[in-house]
Design a protein around this motif. Structure first.
Motif, PDB file in Angstrom:
ATOM      1  N   PHE A 181       0.773  -1.244  -0.089  1.00 17.23           N
ATOM      2  CA  PHE A 181       0.004  -0.015   0.168  1.00 17.23           C
ATOM      3  C   PHE A 181       0.934   1.252   0.076  1.00 17.23           C
ATOM      4  N   ARG A 182       1.958   1.158   0.848  1.00 21.32           N
ATOM      5  CA  ARG A 182       2.636   2.369   0.714  1.00 21.32           C
ATOM      6  C   ARG A 182       3.634   2.513  -0.533  1.00 21.32           C
ATOM      7  N   LEU A 183       3.947   1.514  -1.210  1.00 19.33           N
ATOM      8  CA  LEU A 183       4.639   1.570  -2.312  1.00 19.33           C
ATOM      9  C   LEU A 183       3.587   2.151  -3.539  1.00 19.33           C
ATOM     10  N   TRP A 184       2.319   1.599  -3.471  1.00 16.30           N
ATOM     11  CA  TRP A 184       1.276   2.102  -4.386  1.00 16.30           C
ATOM     12  C   TRP A 184       1.052   3.585  -4.062  1.00 16.30           C
ATOM     13  N   LYS A 185       1.246   4.056  -3.045  1.00  6.78           N
ATOM     14  CA  LYS A 185       0.763   5.602  -2.639  1.00  6.78           C
ATOM     15  C   LYS A 185       2.056   6.351  -3.339  1.00  6.78           C
ATOM     16  N   ALA A 231       1.306  -4.209  -6.386  1.00  8.64           N
ATOM     17  CA  ALA A 231       2.416  -3.655  -5.485  1.00  8.64           C
ATOM     18  C   ALA A 231       3.191  -4.573  -4.198  1.00  8.64           C
ATOM     19  N   SER A 232       2.426  -5.198  -3.643  1.00 10.73           N
ATOM     20  CA  SER A 232       2.860  -6.203  -2.613  1.00 10.73           C
ATOM     21  C   SER A 232       3.730  -7.342  -2.812  1.00 10.73           C
ATOM     22  N   PHE A 233       3.602  -7.617  -4.226  1.00  3.93           N
ATOM     23  CA  PHE A 233       4.765  -8.649  -4.671  1.00  3.93           C
ATOM     24  C   PHE A 233       6.028  -8.184  -4.445  1.00  3.93           C
ATOM     25  N   LEU A 234       6.520  -6.854  -4.519  1.00  4.36           N
ATOM     26  CA  LEU A 234       7.831  -6.457  -4.534  1.00  4.36           C
ATOM     27  C   LEU A 234       8.306  -6.790  -3.070  1.00  4.36           C
ATOM     28  N   PRO A 235       7.577  -6.096  -1.938  1.00  2.21           N
ATOM     29  CA  PRO A 235       7.818  -6.536  -0.556  1.00  2.21           C
ATOM     30  C   PRO A 235       8.091  -7.857  -0.497  1.00  2.21           C
TER      31      PRO A 235
END
Length: 257
Positions: free
Chosen positions: A19-23, A237-241
């Motif tokens: 979520f933070r990455l998407w933002k 986006a959560s795939f990368l973390p």
């Protein structure tokens, strides 16, 4: 190749970090998400060979999504062509991953014919519609459960394979082996991750819409359109973390090419 074991709570953390990455770049990540899905849909509708071709290039497009989200993570500027950047990284190995996954899936679906005479296989490959007649097939539920049991380790072997081939240069079989081991070592985290994704994409929006519908049905109907435009890119986006947490926080130089 070191795959770190993570606690179950990390599964929810991956979604929060996504979520933070998407933002940081909602436009780019939304483009990567729906561009990826559009490519698969367009290829899948090609008669006879479409689904097979889509399966073969899926790892290439998946790597493009990872490359794009990595650029966001590092604060680098990239263009729309990043979605196709996987074509610059060991294409033969990536296609092999897709081929192995496709073959394994077909074998697993073929094995379910022991329970339902092949109905599940026909539905999944598009040779039979999912209608009342199909749902009434004896043994279909058992076939579905057996198919899930067989394909779960296959999905685990596939999960990190594109990244390991494209970023680390591993062969397809070796990448799928390491991916399977990595997922197994952090099985609890992945279980919580999938549970969190289900709530984010299905449960949470359904609960929100149902609550708002109590006072404003019109507003609830309007929300059914934008919610997936937000929740699905967050999942991507959560795939990368997830990748960086399991295999270390510093991607190899090949990831930047």
């Amino acid at each position: 190749m070191q795959a770190y074991k993570r606690s179950p709570t990390r599964g929810f953390a991956w979604i929060a970090e996504g979520f933070r990455l998407w933002k940081r770049s909602p436009a780019l990540i939304t483009y990567l998400t729906f561009g990826y899905l559009l490519i698969l849909v367009v290829l899948s509708v090609i008669p006879l060979v479409g689904q097979a071709v889509a399966s073969l290039i899926l790892p290439i497009i998946s790597l493009g999504v990872l490359n794009g989200t990595l650029a966001v993570h590092e604060g680098r500027k990239v263009g729309p062509d990043v979605l196709l950047s996987g074509f610059k990284s060991n294409v033969a190995g990536l296609i092999t991953v897709g081929g192995l996954y496709l073959t394994g899936t077909l074998l697993a679906l073929g094995a379910t014919a022991l329970f339902d005479g092949g109905m599940l296989l026909k539905i999944m490959v598009g040779n039979h519609p999912l209608n009342e007649e199909a749902m009434a097939t004896p043994g279909l539920m058992n076939a579905s459960l057996f198919g899930t049991l067989l394909t779960t380790p296959l999905m685990m072997a596939y999960w990190f394979a594109a990244m390991l081939v494209g970023w680390h240069g591993l062969s397809a079989p070796k990448a799928m082996f390491f991916s399977l081991i990595a997922c197994w070592r952090s099985f609890g985290a992945f279980s919580m991750y999938l549970l969190g994704i289900f709530f984010l994409v299905v449960g949470g929006p359904a609960l929100l819409v149902a609550t708002i519908a109590q006072s404003s049905p019109a507003l609830a109907s309007l929300l059914t359109v934008p919610l997936p435009l937000i929740t699905i890119p967050i999942v991507f986006a959560s795939f990368l973390p997830n990748v960086l947490d399991i295999f270390g926080h510093e991607p190899p130089p090949a990831a930047h090419g």
